[in-house]
Design an enzyme around this catalytic site. Sequence first.
Site, PDB file in Angstrom:
ATOM      1  N   LYS A  98     -10.732  -4.543  11.153  1.00 56.92           N
ATOM      2  CA  LYS A  98      -9.630  -4.115  12.029  1.00 56.92           C
ATOM      3  C   LYS A  98      -9.605  -4.952  13.318  1.00 56.92           C
ATOM      4  O   LYS A  98      -8.548  -5.379  13.761  1.00 56.92           O
ATOM      5  CB  LYS A  98      -9.727  -2.621  12.354  1.00 56.92           C
ATOM      6  CG  LYS A  98      -9.395  -1.711  11.175  1.00 56.92           C
ATOM      7  CD  LYS A  98      -7.973  -1.931  10.661  1.00 56.92           C
ATOM      8  CE  LYS A  98      -7.613  -1.037   9.503  1.00 56.92           C
ATOM      9  NZ  LYS A  98      -6.332  -1.391   8.873  1.00 56.92           N
ATOM     10  N   GLY A 152      -0.394   4.787  -0.837  1.00 60.38           N
ATOM     11  CA  GLY A 152      -1.461   5.372  -0.017  1.00 60.38           C
ATOM     12  C   GLY A 152      -0.984   6.516   0.872  1.00 60.38           C
ATOM     13  O   GLY A 152       0.169   6.947   0.801  1.00 60.38           O
ATOM     14  N   GLN A 153      -1.908   6.978   1.724  1.00 60.10           N
ATOM     15  CA  GLN A 153      -1.636   8.162   2.543  1.00 60.10           C
ATOM     16  C   GLN A 153      -0.438   7.940   3.471  1.00 60.10           C
ATOM     17  O   GLN A 153       0.449   8.788   3.561  1.00 60.10           O
ATOM     18  CB  GLN A 153      -2.881   8.513   3.377  1.00 60.10           C
ATOM     19  CG  GLN A 153      -2.747   9.854   4.097  1.00 60.10           C
ATOM     20  CD  GLN A 153      -3.653   9.977   5.317  1.00 60.10           C
ATOM     21  OE1 GLN A 153      -4.232   9.002   5.791  1.00 60.10           O
ATOM     22  NE2 GLN A 153      -3.760  11.176   5.839  1.00 60.10           N
ATOM     23  N   ASP A 173      -0.231  -7.270  -5.880  1.00 66.29           N
ATOM     24  CA  ASP A 173      -1.623  -7.446  -5.478  1.00 66.29           C
ATOM     25  C   ASP A 173      -1.610  -8.306  -4.219  1.00 66.29           C
ATOM     26  O   ASP A 173      -1.247  -9.484  -4.263  1.00 66.29           O
ATOM     27  CB  ASP A 173      -2.383  -8.157  -6.624  1.00 66.29           C
ATOM     28  CG  ASP A 173      -3.824  -8.441  -6.255  1.00 66.29           C
ATOM     29  OD1 ASP A 173      -4.232  -8.122  -5.118  1.00 66.29           O
ATOM     30  OD2 ASP A 173      -4.546  -8.989  -7.110  1.00 66.29           O
ATOM     31  N   GLY A 184       0.837  -1.214   0.000  1.00 63.37           N
ATOM     32  CA  GLY A 184       0.000   0.000   0.000  1.00 63.37           C
ATOM     33  C   GLY A 184       0.860   1.247   0.000  1.00 63.37           C
ATOM     34  O   GLY A 184       0.492   2.289   0.565  1.00 63.37           O
ATOM     35  N   TYR A 188     -15.147  -1.807   7.919  1.00 60.43           N
ATOM     36  CA  TYR A 188     -13.756  -1.414   8.183  1.00 60.43           C
ATOM     37  C   TYR A 188     -13.369  -1.815   9.614  1.00 60.43           C
ATOM     38  O   TYR A 188     -12.340  -2.456   9.843  1.00 60.43           O
ATOM     39  CB  TYR A 188     -13.644   0.102   7.994  1.00 60.43           C
ATOM     40  CG  TYR A 188     -12.305   0.711   8.300  1.00 60.43           C
ATOM     41  CD1 TYR A 188     -11.219   0.544   7.445  1.00 60.43           C
ATOM     42  CD2 TYR A 188     -12.128   1.496   9.439  1.00 60.43           C
ATOM     43  CE1 TYR A 188     -10.004   1.137   7.715  1.00 60.43           C
ATOM     44  CE2 TYR A 188     -10.913   2.092   9.714  1.00 60.43           C
ATOM     45  CZ  TYR A 188      -9.846   1.913   8.853  1.00 60.43           C
ATOM     46  OH  TYR A 188      -8.641   2.508   9.133  1.00 60.43           O
ATOM     47  N   ASP A 239       2.719  -1.686  -4.431  1.00 57.79           N
ATOM     48  CA  ASP A 239       1.304  -1.290  -4.474  1.00 57.79           C
ATOM     49  C   ASP A 239       0.702  -1.883  -5.734  1.00 57.79           C
ATOM     50  O   ASP A 239       1.427  -2.221  -6.669  1.00 57.79           O
ATOM     51  CB  ASP A 239       1.163   0.250  -4.494  1.00 57.79           C
ATOM     52  CG  ASP A 239      -0.182   0.711  -3.947  1.00 57.79           C
ATOM     53  OD1 ASP A 239      -1.215   0.403  -4.575  1.00 57.79           O
ATOM     54  OD2 ASP A 239      -0.203   1.370  -2.898  1.00 57.79           O
TER      55      ASP A 239
HETATM   56  N1  SER Z   1      -8.752   7.463   9.065  1.00 59.03           N
HETATM   57  C1  SER Z   1      -9.525   6.270   8.982  1.00 59.03           C
HETATM   58  C2  SER Z   1     -10.863   6.517   8.384  1.00 59.03           C
HETATM   59  O1  SER Z   1     -11.360   7.605   8.537  1.00 59.03           O
HETATM   60  C3  SER Z   1      -9.723   5.662  10.339  1.00 59.03           C
HETATM   61  O2  SER Z   1      -8.652   4.883  10.668  1.00 59.03           O
HETATM   62  O3  SER Z   1     -11.411   5.634   7.817  1.00 59.03           O
END
Ligand code: SER
Length: 316
Positions: free
Chosen positions: A146, A11-12, A53, A8, A142, A34
């Site tokens: 987690k 990503g951010q 992937d 990843g 999500y 990525d």
């Molecule tokens: N920053 C994430 C979100 O907003 C939370 O871990 O989904």
Amino acid sequence: MKQILVTGAVGQIGSELVLALRNRYGASNVIASDIRVPENGELKTSGPFETLDVLDPNSITRIMQLYDIGTVYHLAAVLSAIGESRPSVAWQINMNGLYNFLEAARQYHLALFFPSSIGAFGKSTPQDGTPQDTIQRPDTIYGVTKVAGELLCDYYHKRFKVDTRGVRFPGLISHVAEPGGGTTDYAVSIFYDAIKHKKFTCYLKSDTYLDMMYMPDALRAMIELMEADPAKLIHRNSFNVSAMHFTPEQLSAEIKKHVRGFEIDYDIDPVRQAIADSWPNYMDDSCARKEWGWKPEYDMPRMVKDMMEKLTAKLQ
Ligand code: SER
């Protein structure tokens, strides 16, 4: 030294973590990967980049054969708001991607970093000073991935002695890559709109508290945890880490000190508001402080000042 793989990486978090790791351990020792091709030239030109992937065990094996990997920062994941619009994709990537890497970690004796989140909590969790060990009944896919990820990482550590470690991140704020599809993203977009338009329309209510952290602290948290003495780690997956918490109104008041005439108004998105309402206002991170010496450097005013300086220069 053994090499480090970041999934990843576009990503951010990944796009900054890769550069921080390359600075610390040497460019050729950090492999960015990525499924997307990086737009950020530095990510590709400053060291190795592999298309990967995380759902394909064969492409993971290929990387393990090409490099001498010792540690993986497994960041490839779908965030909360996108997860609600595509739950099955979120489950696939967040769960099966992690499972594939835990299996690789078992087979190739890798240390594995897994980022959990404030999203691993839900409405029945105490919201102020959320304890390290507490009720975790999230309402989002999500959050479900987690919590399951935290448990699976603990299981691989106990059952197979895999060196799994992780933190529960608050919302992350940075001036480099924008987050995509999260609930805490407003705290990044607000800076872009403040600088460009002096006006921001927020999708969360003015008094919605959320736990937040500036990216330099987040990068340090990941690296310090992976370098920590394992004998001192009681929790491993996943440590609460906290730095600052605020509401949109409070953040906009601080931004007003830098942008004369800045205005905020509100157009509430019910999906993201419900998610934010179910997440902690702030977490108790005393276990991270005690077990591996975690200490944030940025509070809200310091973060805002740095964001304003860096983004103003970037957007000129
Ligand atoms: N920053 C994430 C979100 O907003 C939370 O871990 O989904």
